[in-house]
Design an enzyme around this catalytic site. Structure first.
Site, mmCIF file in Angstrom:
data_model
loop_
_atom_site.group_PDB
_atom_site.id
_atom_site.type_symbol
_atom_site.label_atom_id
_atom_site.label_comp_id
_atom_site.label_asym_id
_atom_site.label_seq_id
_atom_site.Cartn_x
_atom_site.Cartn_y
_atom_site.Cartn_z
ATOM 1 N N THR A 147 -52.531 31.338 -58.169
ATOM 2 C CA THR A 147 -52.094 30.078 -59.272
ATOM 3 C C THR A 147 -53.016 29.838 -60.425
ATOM 4 N N GLY A 186 -58.634 28.534 -52.583
ATOM 5 C CA GLY A 186 -59.596 27.942 -51.566
ATOM 6 C C GLY A 186 -60.833 28.884 -51.555
ATOM 7 N N GLU A 429 -48.299 27.644 -50.955
ATOM 8 C CA GLU A 429 -47.361 28.932 -50.474
ATOM 9 C C GLU A 429 -46.116 29.026 -50.884
HETATM 10 C C1 LIG Z 1 -46.803 38.060 -37.677
HETATM 11 C C2 LIG Z 1 -46.687 37.114 -38.965
HETATM 12 C C3 LIG Z 1 -47.543 35.858 -38.586
HETATM 13 C C4 LIG Z 1 -48.961 36.174 -38.940
HETATM 14 C C5 LIG Z 1 -49.548 34.760 -38.865
HETATM 15 C C6 LIG Z 1 -51.029 34.641 -39.580
HETATM 16 C C7 LIG Z 1 -50.694 33.858 -40.898
HETATM 17 C C8 LIG Z 1 -51.654 33.317 -41.186
HETATM 18 C C9 LIG Z 1 -51.355 31.824 -41.412
HETATM 19 C C10 LIG Z 1 -52.560 31.109 -41.594
HETATM 20 C C11 LIG Z 1 -52.681 30.185 -42.848
HETATM 21 C C12 LIG Z 1 -53.638 30.701 -43.612
HETATM 22 C C13 LIG Z 1 -53.551 30.525 -44.998
HETATM 23 C C14 LIG Z 1 -52.895 29.132 -45.785
HETATM 24 C C15 LIG Z 1 -53.121 29.121 -47.004
HETATM 25 C C16 LIG Z 1 -53.233 27.840 -47.725
HETATM 26 C C17 LIG Z 1 -53.704 27.835 -49.152
HETATM 27 C C18 LIG Z 1 -52.406 28.474 -49.896
HETATM 28 C C19 LIG Z 1 -52.563 29.462 -50.724
HETATM 29 C C20 LIG Z 1 -51.502 29.597 -51.701
HETATM 30 O O1 LIG Z 1 -50.525 28.788 -52.153
HETATM 31 S S1 LIG Z 1 -51.290 31.171 -52.559
HETATM 32 C C21 LIG Z 1 -50.147 31.021 -53.829
HETATM 33 C C22 LIG Z 1 -48.945 30.863 -53.261
HETATM 34 N N1 LIG Z 1 -47.721 30.778 -54.322
HETATM 35 C C23 LIG Z 1 -46.670 30.966 -54.018
HETATM 36 O O2 LIG Z 1 -45.913 31.039 -53.017
HETATM 37 C C24 LIG Z 1 -45.729 31.094 -55.358
HETATM 38 C C25 LIG Z 1 -44.244 31.018 -55.180
HETATM 39 N N2 LIG Z 1 -43.552 31.936 -56.115
HETATM 40 C C26 LIG Z 1 -43.080 32.919 -55.672
HETATM 41 O O3 LIG Z 1 -43.235 33.410 -54.501
HETATM 42 C C27 LIG Z 1 -42.169 33.733 -56.762
HETATM 43 O O4 LIG Z 1 -42.564 33.493 -57.925
HETATM 44 C C28 LIG Z 1 -40.546 33.425 -56.387
HETATM 45 C C29 LIG Z 1 -40.294 34.021 -55.165
HETATM 46 C C30 LIG Z 1 -40.211 31.907 -56.452
HETATM 47 C C31 LIG Z 1 -39.912 33.983 -57.518
HETATM 48 O O5 LIG Z 1 -40.248 35.336 -57.918
HETATM 49 P P1 LIG Z 1 -39.619 36.099 -58.937
HETATM 50 O O6 LIG Z 1 -39.757 35.423 -60.190
HETATM 51 O O7 LIG Z 1 -40.230 37.518 -59.298
HETATM 52 O O8 LIG Z 1 -38.371 36.550 -58.391
HETATM 53 P P2 LIG Z 1 -36.810 36.126 -58.721
HETATM 54 O O9 LIG Z 1 -36.743 34.618 -58.468
HETATM 55 O O10 LIG Z 1 -36.446 36.449 -59.911
HETATM 56 O O11 LIG Z 1 -36.144 36.840 -57.610
HETATM 57 C C32 LIG Z 1 -35.941 38.313 -57.848
HETATM 58 C C33 LIG Z 1 -35.698 39.071 -56.291
HETATM 59 O O12 LIG Z 1 -36.720 39.052 -55.593
HETATM 60 C C34 LIG Z 1 -36.750 38.652 -54.356
HETATM 61 N N3 LIG Z 1 -37.794 38.204 -54.047
HETATM 62 C C35 LIG Z 1 -38.872 37.349 -54.446
HETATM 63 N N4 LIG Z 1 -39.817 37.245 -53.471
HETATM 64 C C36 LIG Z 1 -39.733 38.184 -52.644
HETATM 65 C C37 LIG Z 1 -40.477 38.422 -51.613
HETATM 66 N N5 LIG Z 1 -41.697 37.965 -51.331
HETATM 67 N N6 LIG Z 1 -40.065 39.371 -50.560
HETATM 68 C C38 LIG Z 1 -39.089 40.075 -50.795
HETATM 69 N N7 LIG Z 1 -38.144 39.835 -51.997
HETATM 70 C C39 LIG Z 1 -38.650 38.725 -52.579
HETATM 71 C C40 LIG Z 1 -35.470 37.433 -54.360
HETATM 72 O O13 LIG Z 1 -35.191 37.322 -53.332
HETATM 73 C C41 LIG Z 1 -34.841 38.135 -55.513
HETATM 74 O O14 LIG Z 1 -33.728 38.952 -54.940
HETATM 75 P P3 LIG Z 1 -32.549 39.221 -55.523
HETATM 76 O O15 LIG Z 1 -31.950 40.192 -54.543
HETATM 77 O O16 LIG Z 1 -32.441 39.506 -56.834
HETATM 78 O O17 LIG Z 1 -31.756 37.836 -55.294
HETATM 79 C C1 LIG Z 2 -53.863 22.303 -50.988
HETATM 80 C C2 LIG Z 2 -53.437 23.538 -51.836
HETATM 81 C C3 LIG Z 2 -54.049 24.839 -51.531
HETATM 82 C C4 LIG Z 2 -53.766 25.804 -52.524
HETATM 83 N N1 LIG Z 2 -54.431 27.036 -52.345
HETATM 84 C C5 LIG Z 2 -54.187 27.933 -53.158
HETATM 85 C C6 LIG Z 2 -54.656 29.224 -52.954
HETATM 86 O O1 LIG Z 2 -55.740 29.625 -52.268
HETATM 87 N N2 LIG Z 2 -54.428 30.233 -53.893
HETATM 88 C C7 LIG Z 2 -53.455 30.052 -54.904
HETATM 89 O O2 LIG Z 2 -53.178 31.131 -55.455
HETATM 90 N N3 LIG Z 2 -52.767 28.967 -55.019
HETATM 91 C C8 LIG Z 2 -53.264 27.931 -53.949
HETATM 92 N N4 LIG Z 2 -52.339 26.713 -54.314
HETATM 93 C C9 LIG Z 2 -51.450 26.555 -55.266
HETATM 94 C C10 LIG Z 2 -49.940 26.522 -54.779
HETATM 95 O O3 LIG Z 2 -49.739 27.894 -54.299
HETATM 96 C C11 LIG Z 2 -49.026 25.961 -55.726
HETATM 97 O O4 LIG Z 2 -49.451 24.646 -56.194
HETATM 98 C C12 LIG Z 2 -47.519 26.096 -55.378
HETATM 99 O O5 LIG Z 2 -47.259 27.399 -55.286
HETATM 100 C C13 LIG Z 2 -46.649 25.345 -56.319
HETATM 101 O O6 LIG Z 2 -46.900 25.581 -57.606
HETATM 102 P P1 LIG Z 2 -47.054 24.633 -58.842
HETATM 103 O O7 LIG Z 2 -48.274 23.847 -58.566
HETATM 104 O O8 LIG Z 2 -47.056 25.368 -60.138
HETATM 105 O O9 LIG Z 2 -45.616 23.627 -58.644
HETATM 106 P P2 LIG Z 2 -44.701 23.337 -60.025
HETATM 107 O O10 LIG Z 2 -43.891 24.639 -59.927
HETATM 108 O O11 LIG Z 2 -45.111 23.081 -61.134
HETATM 109 O O12 LIG Z 2 -43.810 22.208 -59.183
HETATM 110 C C14 LIG Z 2 -43.754 21.021 -59.761
HETATM 111 C C15 LIG Z 2 -42.104 20.608 -59.722
HETATM 112 O O13 LIG Z 2 -41.461 21.467 -60.653
HETATM 113 C C16 LIG Z 2 -40.120 21.986 -59.674
HETATM 114 N N5 LIG Z 2 -40.067 23.219 -60.051
HETATM 115 C C17 LIG Z 2 -40.743 24.313 -60.420
HETATM 116 N N6 LIG Z 2 -39.959 25.206 -60.739
HETATM 117 C C18 LIG Z 2 -38.804 25.238 -60.579
HETATM 118 C C19 LIG Z 2 -37.433 25.941 -60.427
HETATM 119 N N7 LIG Z 2 -37.408 27.247 -60.638
HETATM 120 N N8 LIG Z 2 -36.241 25.321 -59.970
HETATM 121 C C20 LIG Z 2 -36.451 23.943 -59.706
HETATM 122 N N9 LIG Z 2 -37.385 23.199 -59.681
HETATM 123 C C21 LIG Z 2 -38.596 23.815 -59.894
HETATM 124 C C22 LIG Z 2 -40.731 21.943 -58.270
HETATM 125 O O14 LIG Z 2 -39.776 22.027 -57.437
HETATM 126 C C23 LIG Z 2 -41.770 20.814 -58.259
HETATM 127 O O15 LIG Z 2 -40.767 19.416 -57.918
HETATM 128 C C24 LIG Z 2 -52.746 25.630 -53.645
HETATM 129 C C25 LIG Z 2 -52.236 24.412 -53.703
HETATM 130 C C26 LIG Z 2 -52.422 23.403 -52.581
HETATM 131 C C27 LIG Z 2 -51.932 22.099 -53.007
#
Ligand SMILES: CCCCCCCCCCCCCCCCC/C=C/C(=O)SCCNC(=O)CCNC(=O)[C@H](O)C(C)(C)COP(=O)(O)OP(=O)(O)OC[C@H]1O[C@@H](n2cnc3c(N)ncnc32)[C@H](O)[C@@H]1OP(=O)(O)O
Ligand SMILES: Cc1cc2nc3c(=O)[nH]c(=O)nc-3n(C[C@H](O)[C@H](O)[C@H](O)COP(=O)(O)OP(=O)(O)OC[C@H]3O[C@@H](n4cnc5c(N)ncnc54)[C@H](O)[C@@H]3O)c2cc1C
Length: 662
Positions: A147, A186, A429
């Site tokens: 992010t 983190g 996530e």
């Molecule tokens: C055995 C399993 C269990 C194990 C357990 C252990 C797990 C450990 C858990 C413990 C927790 C520890 C960690 C906790 C973490 C806390 C800290 C937080 C970290 C973070 O937040 S990291 C950053 C996270 N960020 C996000 O999640 C970002 C969200 N955004 C996205 O993922 C993507 O941008 C998107 C998916 C929303 C869109 O992507 P994109 O624009 O590239 O895709 P499209 O919308 O155009 O879609 C295109 C097609 O791709 C498919 N697609 C998208 N994603 C996936 C995927 N991941 N896998 C497969 N396919 C995917 C779409 O479905 C689309 O398909 P289509 O056929 O064209 O419709």
């Molecule tokens: C406690 C915490 C820990 C984190 N740890 C990590 C980490 O370790 N590593 C890392 O990489 N990231 C980390 N993150 C970041 C996290 O993954 C992002 O904040 C999260 O994926 C949301 O993205 P954003 O902040 O850009 O929200 P935004 O996308 O800006 O969301 C703001 C608003 O916009 C709306 N929006 C955005 N896009 C769309 C769309 N396409 N359609 C409709 N509505 C939309 C959302 O629904 C929401 O209401 C962490 C976040 C938190 C809060």
């Protein structure tokens, strides 16, 4: 656990009433008697370490002290893990003992939860061989830096750039704008020396999308940022204070070619880009963590429910009947309505997690054989269950907190911190709405396939059945309710699809029509999730190996979940299923009967989560119910109570009072 003799008498009475064997429930919840024994044994080992006990509650420490104490304890905890592994030749069993030690979030969470798994999941065998042993043994500490200030949800929009230089066979990392700075990872703030950086790959001026790279950002000896690295901490948040979230920017920072994780796409020495079989496999760690979050939701709901149910058994306030003593607040049906859904939901999330874990493992196995057919279903299901369970779990924790009245507002109840940590999962996530819209894409495709009479994947096959069964009468049974939720999902999926079609007929293009239908699309995804949660959890209790006594109670809990959500979403059911007003009245009565039936087992059920006092970390929720004593003991730890008169009296209050006399 503490002995019964020192217990609050209300809790002793509650436990005597329990109609099932609590140990049987514990073993069922955690998998087996052996799993329980091993988990407890490991928890004992951790809790035996004196240095892990805090002298004063974390809340009295400064931001910096809290972090330093967090790192101190995380390193000791890591030693306990290492020693266990050395002694038993296997990892410790799944446990939540980190909660007893760190209380908030470990500065190593991202190292263990995402850095190591990304190397394992995205690295070639050579890359795994190079980094995994160092990372697993903590010779290097890492995070997952994806992010940025400007982009979190839309990761194709990330601005961090990795430009390949074939002359030196290196990537040059740059953050050209303020919005391109990594923000949130983190451990990044002051803990890690490595990270997985997700960046836009450029070769010869051509963009090849986002890819993961390993970058060392701090010197291993001095811990100083390496030249070309700007890194720091982002400051206090609602929770996650000890997670050490940070920011990061690169200025012409060079890393060797081998540092791009190349299990999927590759960059050859000469700069040739070799595409992977599916570019979305780069998003693999997120899918795994989303599955894990469903399991976390079960834990947080269990933790809050344990605190609130035990407190409600101990707390007496007002009278149900004027002639009787003050009632335990747990006897008020309204209190049961607030709390029992949290107990039931924890079981539902647990079963959903186990179900998802199987789906995840199968798909990973298939992917290793280059078979991708079931990846879209896994992605869509992980997205919507993560989104719905985290939001619901956050609301349940907050409801448990409110159900503890004023004392629930005390930090020492551990409910405010638990809320801050649980609710974060709605955003991290993958933000809730964004993930629900991912599932909606899948549902729209499934619907179009259903219209063509094609075979659908198991999790959406009910769409075809609902198409055929829409005329069948409603049945007031758990199976009937599951079908009802499937009909709602079917109805909402169909309505959202038709709304898109309507806008397209009016001349809008698909993207605009999608946006105009997106409130409906999100609701269709939510309904789909509810249908899955209801079906999976009901099937799990029906096929469980529990004894008749336990099985009866688990079925009551599952039915409570089904009935609660039927009543909460009655409007949808009236719109999309054949339920009638009379059915709803019967279900309302049934719901109230379920609350009354579960009431005698409430304390037994939360004891069945087997969460130790140290994990609960709550004045209100401990096993012995010494609520008031603990509240006072904790209050006395306040630094303000270590002196009879605080210096502010002489500095400010007294002068003010004297001035007022003039
Ligand atoms: C055995 C399993 C269990 C194990 C357990 C252990 C797990 C450990 C858990 C413990 C927790 C520890 C960690 C906790 C973490 C806390 C800290 C937080 C970290 C973070 O937040 S990291 C950053 C996270 N960020 C996000 O999640 C970002 C969200 N955004 C996205 O993922 C993507 O941008 C998107 C998916 C929303 C869109 O992507 P994109 O624009 O590239 O895709 P499209 O919308 O155009 O879609 C295109 C097609 O791709 C498919 N697609 C998208 N994603 C996936 C995927 N991941 N896998 C497969 N396919 C995917 C779409 O479905 C689309 O398909 P289509 O056929 O064209 O419709
Ligand atoms: C406690 C915490 C820990 C984190 N740890 C990590 C980490 O370790 N590593 C890392 O990489 N990231 C980390 N993150 C970041 C996290 O993954 C992002 O904040 C999260 O994926 C949301 O993205 P954003 O902040 O850009 O929200 P935004 O996308 O800006 O969301 C703001 C608003 O916009 C709306 N929006 C955005 N896009 C769309 C769309 N396409 N359609 C409709 N509505 C939309 C959302 O629904 C929401 O209401 C962490 C976040 C938190 C809060």
């Amino acid at each position: 656990m503490s002995t019964e003799t020192k217990c609050n008498p209300d809790l002793v009475r509650e436990r005597a009433k329990c109609t099932f064997d609590v140990n049987e429930l514990i073993n069922l919840f955690y998998g087996s008697e052996k799993a329980t024994k091993e988990r407890r044994h490991f928890e004992d080992a951790v809790l035996a370490v004196k240095e892990l006990k805090d002298a004063i509650p974390e809340e009295y420490l400064s931001h910096k002290e809290r972090y330093e104490n967090g790192v101190r304890k995380a390193t000791i905890l890591r030693d306990v893990y290492r020693d266990y592994k050395a002694k038993h030749n296997r990892d410790p069993p799944p446990n939540q003992i980190t909660k007893a030690v760190i209380k908030d979030i470990s500065p190593f969470l991202l190292h263990n939860g995402m850095f190591v798994p990304t190397i394992a999941g995205q690295g070639t065998p050579e890359q795994q061989a190079e980094w995994l042993p160092k990372a697993e043994s903590m010779q290097i500490i890492g995070t997952y830096a994806q992010t940025e200030l400007g982009h979190g949800s839309f990761i194709r929009g990330l601005e961090t750039i990795a430009t390949y230089d074939p002359k030196t066979e290196e990537f040059v990392l740059n953050n050209p704008t303020l919005t391109s700075f990594k923000w949130w990872p983190g451990g990044l703030g002051s803990t890690v020396n490595h990270c997985v950086v997700v960046a836009q790959l450029y070769i010869n001026g051509k963009s090849h999308g986002i890819h993961p790279f390993i970058a060392q950002i701090r010197d291993l000896d001095t811990h100083k940022p390496l030249p070309g690295v700007k890194v720091g901490e982002i400051g206090p948040k609602m929770g996650f204070q000890t997670a050490n979230n940070g920011f990061l920017g690169f200025d012409n920072f060079r890393i060797p070619r081998k540092n791009m994780l190349m299990k999927n796409a590759q960059v050859l020495k000469d700069g040739t880009f070799v595409k992977g079989i599916n570019e979305k496999l780069t998003y693999g760690t997120m899918v795994m963590v989303r599955v894990g979050i469903v399991g976390d939701c079960s834990f947080y709901a269990a933790l809050a429910a344990t605190i609130a149910v035990r407190y409600s058994a101990v707390r007496h306030q007002s009278h149900i009947k004027a002639s009787e003593p003050e009632a335990q607040i747990l006897d008020y049906l309204t209190q049961q309505h607030k709390l029992f859904i949290a107990v039931a939901s924890s079981h539902v999330y647990r079963n959903a997690y186990l179900w998802m874990e199987k789906m995840y493992t199968n798909v990973m196995k298939e992917l290793s054989q280059d078979k991708q057919d079931n990846l879209p279903e896994l992605h869509a299901t992980a997205c919507c269950l993560k989104a719905v369970c985290s939001r619901d779990a956050g609301s349940l924790v907050e409801e448990c907190r409110l159900a503890c009245g004023g004392h629930g507002y005390m930090a020492s109840s551990n409910l405010p911190l638990t809320y801050g940590v649980t609710i974060a999962a709605v955003t991290y996530e993958g933000e809730r709405t964004v993930l629900l819209l991912q599932t909606a894409r899948y549902l729209m495709k499934a619907w179009m396939a259903a219209l063509k009479g094609k075979v659908l994947s198991p999790s959406v096959s009910y769409l075809l059945n609902s198409l055929k069964e829409s005329k069948k009468p409603w049945q007031n049974t758990p199976e009937g309710i599951v079908k009802g939720f499937q009909h709602v999902s079917f109805g909402k999926v169909k309505a959202a699809y038709e709304t898109i079609q309507k806008y397209m007929k009016q001349g809008k293009d698909y993207e605009d029509a999608w946006n105009l239908a997106s409130v409906q699309l999100v609701k269709a995804s939510e309904a789909h999730s509810r249908a899955i949660l209801c079906e999976v959890s009901w099937e799990a209790v029906c096929s469980s190996s529990a004894s008749p006594n336990l099985s009866r109670v688990l079925q009551q809990l599952a039915q409570l979940y089904l009935t609660y959500w039927t009543l909460e979403t009655s409007g949808d059911l009236l719109l999309y299923s054949n339920i009638t007003k009379d059915d709803l009245i019967i279900l309302r009565d049934k719901y109230e009967e379920l609350l009354v039936a579960i009431r005698p087992n409430a304390v037994g059920l939360v004891d069945g989560f087997d969460l130790r006092d140290e994990i609960l970390n709550s004045t209100l929720g401990s096993y012995d119910g010494r609520v008031y004593e603990r509240l006072m003991e904790e209050a006395l730890k306040s630094p303000l109570n270590q002196e009879t008169v605080n210096s502010s009296f002489h500095k400010y209050l007294k002068p003010m009072m004297e001035k007022a006399k003039l």
